[in-house]
Design an enzyme around this catalytic site. Structure first.
Site, mmCIF file in Angstrom:
data_model
loop_
_atom_site.group_PDB
_atom_site.id
_atom_site.type_symbol
_atom_site.label_atom_id
_atom_site.label_comp_id
_atom_site.label_asym_id
_atom_site.label_seq_id
_atom_site.Cartn_x
_atom_site.Cartn_y
_atom_site.Cartn_z
ATOM 1 N N LYS A 265 0.817 -1.213 0.000
ATOM 2 C CA LYS A 265 0.000 0.000 0.000
ATOM 3 C C LYS A 265 0.859 1.276 0.000
ATOM 4 C CE LYS A 265 -3.986 -2.253 2.212
ATOM 5 N NZ LYS A 265 -5.023 -2.142 3.286
ATOM 6 N N TYR B 190 -12.468 -1.707 -3.524
ATOM 7 C CA TYR B 190 -12.981 -1.875 -2.161
ATOM 8 C C TYR B 190 -14.500 -1.717 -2.076
ATOM 9 C CZ TYR B 190 -8.286 -2.149 -0.175
ATOM 10 O OH TYR B 190 -7.012 -2.551 0.157
ATOM 11 N N ASN C 21 -2.101 0.295 6.660
ATOM 12 C CA ASN C 21 -1.577 -0.950 7.215
ATOM 13 C C ASN C 21 -0.705 -1.754 6.248
ATOM 14 O OD1 ASN C 21 -3.626 -1.811 5.613
ATOM 15 N ND2 ASN C 21 -4.752 -2.917 7.183
ATOM 16 N N HIS D 95 -2.100 -5.474 1.442
ATOM 17 C CA HIS D 95 -3.390 -6.153 1.241
ATOM 18 C C HIS D 95 -3.160 -7.625 0.962
ATOM 19 C CE1 HIS D 95 -7.412 -7.056 -0.344
ATOM 20 N NE2 HIS D 95 -6.788 -7.706 -1.313
ATOM 21 N N GLU E 38 -9.710 -10.249 -7.756
ATOM 22 C CA GLU E 38 -8.724 -9.184 -7.550
ATOM 23 C C GLU E 38 -7.526 -9.345 -8.490
ATOM 24 O OE1 GLU E 38 -9.878 -8.682 -2.804
ATOM 25 O OE2 GLU E 38 -7.886 -9.394 -3.352
HETATM 26 N N1 UDP Z 1 -9.734 -0.336 7.278
HETATM 27 C C1 UDP Z 1 -9.804 0.857 7.957
HETATM 28 N N2 UDP Z 1 -10.474 0.889 9.162
HETATM 29 C C2 UDP Z 1 -11.078 -0.213 9.705
HETATM 30 C C3 UDP Z 1 -11.004 -1.433 8.995
HETATM 31 C C4 UDP Z 1 -10.315 -1.463 7.783
HETATM 32 O O1 UDP Z 1 -9.301 1.871 7.495
HETATM 33 O O2 UDP Z 1 -11.670 -0.129 10.779
HETATM 34 C C5 UDP Z 1 -9.004 -0.395 5.983
HETATM 35 C C6 UDP Z 1 -7.643 -1.084 6.097
HETATM 36 O O3 UDP Z 1 -6.738 -0.455 5.187
HETATM 37 C C7 UDP Z 1 -7.987 -2.497 5.653
HETATM 38 C C8 UDP Z 1 -8.998 -2.223 4.548
HETATM 39 O O4 UDP Z 1 -9.767 -1.140 5.039
HETATM 40 O O5 UDP Z 1 -6.841 -3.204 5.217
HETATM 41 C C9 UDP Z 1 -9.910 -3.372 4.204
HETATM 42 O O6 UDP Z 1 -10.542 -3.822 5.389
HETATM 43 P P1 UDP Z 1 -10.672 -5.371 5.716
HETATM 44 O O7 UDP Z 1 -11.592 -5.518 6.855
HETATM 45 O O8 UDP Z 1 -10.992 -6.110 4.456
HETATM 46 O O9 UDP Z 1 -9.206 -5.745 6.232
HETATM 47 P P2 UDP Z 1 -8.052 -6.634 5.558
HETATM 48 O O10 UDP Z 1 -8.730 -7.724 4.782
HETATM 49 O O11 UDP Z 1 -7.240 -5.714 4.696
HETATM 50 O O12 UDP Z 1 -7.245 -7.153 6.714
HETATM 51 MG MG MG Z 2 -10.189 -7.660 3.350
#
Ligand code: UDP
Ligand code: MG
Length: 140
Positions: free
Chosen positions: A11, A51, A114, A117, A128
């Site tokens: 990212k 997303y 974070n 992905h 994806e």
């Molecule tokens: N995210 C965020 N706040 C939250 C949860 C998720 O900004 O409370 C962002 C974060 O960058 C995350 C992405 O949205 O990686 C997608 O969320 P997901 O729950 O799918 O998490 P991931 O699969 O990436 O662990």
């Molecule tokens: Mg996810």
């Protein structure tokens, strides 16, 4: 056995912080083979599309802004049990909860920014992968 491919994106936060090399090294060391890769930047529209499943979530706007804020590295990775093993390698969404040594524990700033992905299912890995790559860009 579950599917053999997953889709990752390094990212904008991790790219800006100079972590591309270290993260790719850790991915290779964990036994994942890179079968497709590109350095690219998502438009707001494309980030929103990627997303889309999170459209109703309160963080969606911020997430789209963040993911289109700078270049990323997108890649398709191959390994047995790729989706599950890669989720283990990257760690929990919130780096505060990510196991020590995971990519997010080492490189993520916070729950939004974070670092990386990873697809959450074989079906989404396919979707994806096709989002970022055409057939001629994938090398077996
Ligand atoms: N995210 C965020 N706040 C939250 C949860 C998720 O900004 O409370 C962002 C974060 O960058 C995350 C992405 O949205 O990686 C997608 O969320 P997901 O729950 O799918 O998490 P991931 O699969 O990436 O662990
Ligand atoms: Mg996810």
């Amino acid at each position: 056995m579950s599917g053999t491919r997953t889709l990752t994106m390094i990212k904008p936060d991790a790219v800006a912080a100079g972590h591309i090399g270290a993260i790719l090294h850790q991915i290779n060391e964990a036994g994942f083979k890179i079968v497709a890769m590109k350095y690219t930047k998502l438009s707001k529209e494309k980030a929103g599309e990627f997303y889309e499943v999170h459209k109703e979530r309160p963080f969606y706007g911020e997430l789209v802004d963040f993911m289109s804020s700078g270049p990323i590295v997108a890649a398709i990775l191959e390994k047995s049990n790729a989706v599950e093993d890669f989720r283990k390698l990257i760690g929990a969404t919130n780096p505060a909860d990510a196991a020590p040594g995971t990519i997010r524990a080492k490189f993520a700033k916070n729950i939004g920014e974070n670092a990386i992905h990873g697809s959450d299912s074989d079906e989404n890995a396919m979707i994806e992968g096709s989002f970022h790559f055409g057939g001629v860009e994938i090398f077996k």
